[in-house]
Scaffold this motif. Structure first.
Motif, PDB file in Angstrom:
ATOM      1  N   ASP A  48       1.013  13.082  -7.324  1.00  0.00           N
ATOM      2  CA  ASP A  48       0.999  14.525  -7.808  1.00  0.00           C
ATOM      3  C   ASP A  48      -0.575  14.664  -8.021  1.00  0.00           C
ATOM      4  N   ALA A  49      -1.382  15.560  -7.205  1.00  0.00           N
ATOM      5  CA  ALA A  49      -2.548  15.774  -7.114  1.00  0.00           C
ATOM      6  C   ALA A  49      -2.952  16.394  -8.780  1.00  0.00           C
ATOM      7  N   GLY A  50      -2.087  16.933  -9.429  1.00  0.00           N
ATOM      8  CA  GLY A  50      -2.333  17.650 -10.793  1.00  0.00           C
ATOM      9  C   GLY A  50      -2.501  16.671 -11.822  1.00  0.00           C
ATOM     10  N   GLN A  51      -1.803  15.406 -11.466  1.00  0.00           N
ATOM     11  CA  GLN A  51      -1.837  14.430 -12.432  1.00  0.00           C
ATOM     12  C   GLN A  51      -2.280  12.944 -12.078  1.00  0.00           C
ATOM     13  N   VAL A  52      -3.009  12.921 -11.026  1.00  0.00           N
ATOM     14  CA  VAL A  52      -3.768  11.840 -10.570  1.00  0.00           C
ATOM     15  C   VAL A  52      -4.645  10.962 -11.560  1.00  0.00           C
ATOM     16  N   GLY A  53      -4.687   9.761 -11.978  1.00  0.00           N
ATOM     17  CA  GLY A  53      -5.447   9.021 -12.908  1.00  0.00           C
ATOM     18  C   GLY A  53      -5.936   7.904 -12.139  1.00  0.00           C
ATOM     19  N   ALA A  54      -6.708   6.958 -13.019  1.00  0.00           N
ATOM     20  CA  ALA A  54      -7.532   5.770 -12.713  1.00  0.00           C
ATOM     21  C   ALA A  54      -6.636   4.923 -11.835  1.00  0.00           C
ATOM     22  N   GLU A  55      -5.418   4.600 -12.594  1.00  0.00           N
ATOM     23  CA  GLU A  55      -4.310   3.703 -11.999  1.00  0.00           C
ATOM     24  C   GLU A  55      -3.899   4.150 -10.722  1.00  0.00           C
ATOM     25  N   GLN A  56      -3.633   5.272 -10.297  1.00  0.00           N
ATOM     26  CA  GLN A  56      -3.276   5.810  -9.132  1.00  0.00           C
ATOM     27  C   GLN A  56      -4.252   5.715  -7.854  1.00  0.00           C
ATOM     28  N   VAL A  57      -5.569   6.114  -8.478  1.00  0.00           N
ATOM     29  CA  VAL A  57      -6.730   5.731  -7.405  1.00  0.00           C
ATOM     30  C   VAL A  57      -6.925   4.288  -7.120  1.00  0.00           C
ATOM     31  N   GLY A  58      -6.829   3.436  -8.176  1.00  0.00           N
ATOM     32  CA  GLY A  58      -7.058   1.989  -7.934  1.00  0.00           C
ATOM     33  C   GLY A  58      -5.781   1.392  -7.201  1.00  0.00           C
ATOM     34  N   PHE A  59      -4.652   1.636  -7.432  1.00  0.00           N
ATOM     35  CA  PHE A  59      -3.614   0.734  -7.060  1.00  0.00           C
ATOM     36  C   PHE A  59      -2.762   1.469  -5.866  1.00  0.00           C
ATOM     37  N   GLN A  60      -3.146   2.749  -5.563  1.00  0.00           N
ATOM     38  CA  GLN A  60      -2.292   3.582  -4.370  1.00  0.00           C
ATOM     39  C   GLN A  60      -3.273   4.111  -3.507  1.00  0.00           C
ATOM     40  N   LEU A  61      -4.423   4.821  -3.864  1.00  0.00           N
ATOM     41  CA  LEU A  61      -5.480   5.388  -2.717  1.00  0.00           C
ATOM     42  C   LEU A  61      -6.243   4.220  -2.133  1.00  0.00           C
ATOM     43  N   ALA A  62      -6.794   3.532  -3.162  1.00  0.00           N
ATOM     44  CA  ALA A  62      -7.953   2.559  -2.786  1.00  0.00           C
ATOM     45  C   ALA A  62      -7.332   1.471  -1.726  1.00  0.00           C
ATOM     46  N   PRO A  63      -6.136   0.980  -1.921  1.00  0.00           N
ATOM     47  CA  PRO A  63      -5.594  -0.106  -0.966  1.00  0.00           C
ATOM     48  C   PRO A  63      -5.323   0.624   0.312  1.00  0.00           C
ATOM     49  N   ARG A  64      -4.942   1.794   0.652  1.00  0.00           N
ATOM     50  CA  ARG A  64      -4.758   2.540   1.908  1.00  0.00           C
ATOM     51  C   ARG A  64      -6.092   2.767   2.657  1.00  0.00           C
ATOM     52  N   LEU A  65      -7.151   2.998   1.859  1.00  0.00           N
ATOM     53  CA  LEU A  65      -8.421   3.234   2.402  1.00  0.00           C
ATOM     54  C   LEU A  65      -8.967   1.867   2.802  1.00  0.00           C
ATOM     55  N   ASN A  66      -8.801   0.623   2.003  1.00  0.00           N
ATOM     56  CA  ASN A  66      -9.400  -0.565   2.265  1.00  0.00           C
ATOM     57  C   ASN A  66      -8.617  -1.284   3.333  1.00  0.00           C
ATOM     58  N   ALA A  67      -7.395  -0.949   3.444  1.00  0.00           N
ATOM     59  CA  ALA A  67      -6.695  -1.410   4.603  1.00  0.00           C
ATOM     60  C   ALA A  67      -7.478  -1.077   5.929  1.00  0.00           C
ATOM     61  N   ALA A  68      -8.025  -0.181   6.076  1.00  0.00           N
ATOM     62  CA  ALA A  68      -8.812   0.261   7.373  1.00  0.00           C
ATOM     63  C   ALA A  68      -9.743  -0.753   7.712  1.00  0.00           C
TER      64      ALA A  68
END
Length: 659
Positions: A266-286
């Motif tokens: 939920d973009a309205g409730q995104v926090g550092a944990e979501q960035v570190g454990f959900q967004l970053a791994p998908r980008l790093n997978a590239a």
């Protein structure tokens, strides 16, 4: 896995004075004090970074003025500029941020991100030559500080500006400008910026020089790269992340929106944990599985359909990365099953063709499981490349340095490093590294540490206190999520939860109230919690259910309470052997699930041994060859000793006695 507690020095009196000056609770003041935030001014900057934390003038960074002048000349002269990035999230966000800034200033700009597998980290000479054929100016982001020879080779062919945050070597590259707060001659006050933070300061300086106004774009990219790169979330980084996370709710970056959507955030409730454990791994997978250019393209596209397609592709790559990681982890565990891991001072494993993009993650998983330094090597013909992860007691870079005669190259820092060596040298290197680890690590170093703020009963925590503690967010390096300890706690109603009963839920009861405790992945401890006192480490949170808000404790680790943490002596071991002898009578094998074994032992022998004592006893018997695991899970055979047993032949028993 049990953990030894490390607590901060008691500063109740000092923190009390800080609490009164700030108008906050003593608990919050103690947490600030433990983070070395000890004045009212510093505390207000930390708690209110959006309005009180100063952003320093970018021109205070060494060579920034020179870099801006050259870039301005390129923009005004219509020169072609190439941004040279890196293949992790910090590099991707840095590339996208600077690209967007230069495009908005009217620059003719392109970007290049090297291939992790064929070109490696930093500048690649052939790539620089190709760039020089189309561009007159190259700007690096998140890399370049170590590329002294490559920069020198391009003199007269290509103007190079380096922006980086990694530690410089003894010699700086002979670039037109080297912008890095870690330069010894750089007086910039905040040394903790990551690559995208340095890139943002460059964008600020460019806007001031060319447009005469402030730059405030792309803060969501700065937050994404800063959290992903695990730099200290203090000072400017803290302000960047707080502002950037708030921006994510209404970001104009269609690629970031698509990535959050496919990650279920939920973009309205995104926090550092979501960035570190959900967004970053998908980008790093590239960068790990294919090309990091995909991540940069996602962050730059303005086409919603393309963003959706790229986000789906990154999500698929991340699943592929997870599957590859699990394959290598299983292969590593199979190899370790043929060794006595308890006797190894460190773990060094090599596999033909193991994917270089994930071996670092596998090393981290094995450290979590065994709490020993781990090196995973990917063998490719005559050469091997490796990733290292360490534990608190061993500086991995210094350990590699002690074995450098076997290495073709290595680099890193205290807890993580990379290396390369000839395949033929792996056995000698393994032996040398194990000897270094054996010499430098003590038995206590192999017990993981739980860093707790102070001891606090979960029953004393209120929803108001949990909300006040949340003022410390975002958590990360330099500002860890607060953990508290509670000794001799009695749990009740412990039961397995989850689709496979893999998690544990129990309650702590007091006069007129109770607090639920959740322990992820530890469902097998239910019977122990119901039977024995425990020392727990936890973090308080709020559970909202059907309009009601209640405090709950998320458990980090559990130790037997002091009264139950007894190593078995000779008499205890004799009683345990007699009970196992009865249990095994007439059976080919029998189960040794420790929690059930404790109940059966008490009923049969007339007195109790704690689960901890029983586990240690079983370990001694296994080391002496009295117990042998069978192929069936939790099933063992009891072996008859062929001669009189010497308990001191058990390393565990010997260690107890010597201690």
């Amino acid at each position: 896995m049990q953990k030894r507690w490390k607590t901060f020095p008691d500063a109740t009196v000092e923190a009390g004075a800080l609490a009164r000056s700030l108008g906050v609770s003593d608990t919050l003041a103690r947490l600030l004090w433990n983070r070395e935030i000890r004045t009212e001014e510093a505390a207000r900057r930390f708690l209110e970074p959006e309005t009180r934390q100063e952003l320093y003038e970018p021109l205070r960074m060494r060579d920034m003025e020179r870099a801006v002048a050259r870039i301005r000349r390129a923009v005004e002269g219509g020169e072609h500029v190439t941004i040279y990035g890196d293949y992790d999230v910090d590099g991707m966000t840095s590339t996208a941020l600077l690209y967007g800034c230069l495009r908005s200033l009217g620059a003719a700009v392109d970007f290049y991100i090297p291939d992790r597998f064929t070109e490696g980290y930093g500048f690649h000479r052939a790539a620089l030559e190709r760039i020089a054929s189309v561009s007159t100016l190259l700007i690096s982001v998140d890399c370049g500080i170590a590329s002294v020879d490559d920069v020198a080779a391009m003199a007269g062919k290509l103007d190079i500006i380096i922006t980086d945050h990694h530690l410089p070597g003894e010699q700086l590259p002979p670039a037109l400008a080297v912008v890095n707060p870690h330069r010894a001659d750089c007086a910039y006050p905040d040394k903790n910026l990551c690559g995208v933070g340095v890139a943002y300061k460059l964008c600020e300086a460019l806007y001031q020089s060319i447009k005469g106004c402030a730059y405030g774009e792309g803060l969501e990219l700065v937050a994404l790269g800063t959290v992903a790169d695990i730099v200290p979330l203090v000072g400017e980084n803290r302000k960047f992340v707080r502002l950037g996370l708030a921006r994510m709710a209404e970001t104009s970056c269609v690629g970031l929106r698509a990535l959050m959507e496919i990650a279920g955030i939920d973009a309205g409730q995104v926090g550092a944990e979501q960035v570190g454990f959900q967004l970053a791994p998908r980008l790093n997978a590239a960068g790990r599985m294919e090309r990091a250019t995909l991540g940069a393209r996602l962050l730059l596209t303005q086409d919603a359909a393309e963003a959706q397609e790229l986000a789906q592709h990154l999500d698929a790559l991340n699943r592929e990365r997870q599957a590859t990681e699990q394959d290598i982890l299983r292969a590593a565990e199979d190899e370790l099953a043929r060794a006595d891991v308890s006797e190894l001072p460190a773990i060094v494993l090599a596999g033909e063709g193991w994917h270089q993009g994930v071996i670092g993650i596998v090393a981290s998983r094995l450290v979590e499981r065994y709490y020993k330094p781990v090196i995973i090597l990917s063998v490719n013909g005559e050469m091997a490349k490796g990733s290292c992860r360490s534990i608190e007691g061993l500086h991995i870079y210094e350990a590699l340095k002690a074995c450098s005669q076997y290495l073709a190259g290595f680099g890193g820092h205290a807890q993580a490093a990379g290396l390369s060596l000839r395949t033929a040298d792996i056995p000698a290197f393994r032996q040398a590294f194990l000897e270094v680890a054996r010499e430098r690590l003590s038995p206590e170093d192999y017990v993981p540490v739980a860093r707790i703020e102070f001891e606090m009963d979960p029953l004393s925590v209120t929803t108001e206190l949990v909300e006040e503690i949340a003022r410390l967010e975002p958590y990360g390096e330099g500002n860890p999520r607060p953990l508290f300890g509670c000794r001799n706690l009695r749990g009740s109603g412990a039961r397995r939860i989850g689709s496979e009963g893999q998690h544990l839920k129990f309650s702590v009861d007091g006069t007129g109230r109770s607090v639920d405790c959740l322990y992820w992945g530890q469902g097998e401890l239910a019977e122990t919690v119901n039977a024995e006192p425990l020392d727990i480490v936890y973090r308080p949170s709020i559970n909202e259910w059907r309009g009601q808000r209640r405090v709950q404790a998320i458990v980090d680790s559990v130790n037997p309470a002091a009264g139950a943490r007894v190593h078995p002596d000779r008499d205890m071991l004799a009683d345990l052997y007699r009970y196992l002898y009865r249990l095994s009578a007439g059976k080919a094998s029998f189960s040794l699930q420790p929690q059930r074994l404790a109940a059966g032992f008490a009923a049969a022998m007339g007195h109790r041994l704690s689960v901890f004592t029983l586990k240690e006893g079983l370990k001694v018997f296994t080391e002496l060859g009295l117990l042998r695991a069978t192929l069936r899970e939790d099933a063992y055979e009891l072996c008859t000793p062929k001669q009189k047993l010497d308990l001191m032949a058990s390393p565990s028993y010997r260690q107890y006695r010597n201690r």
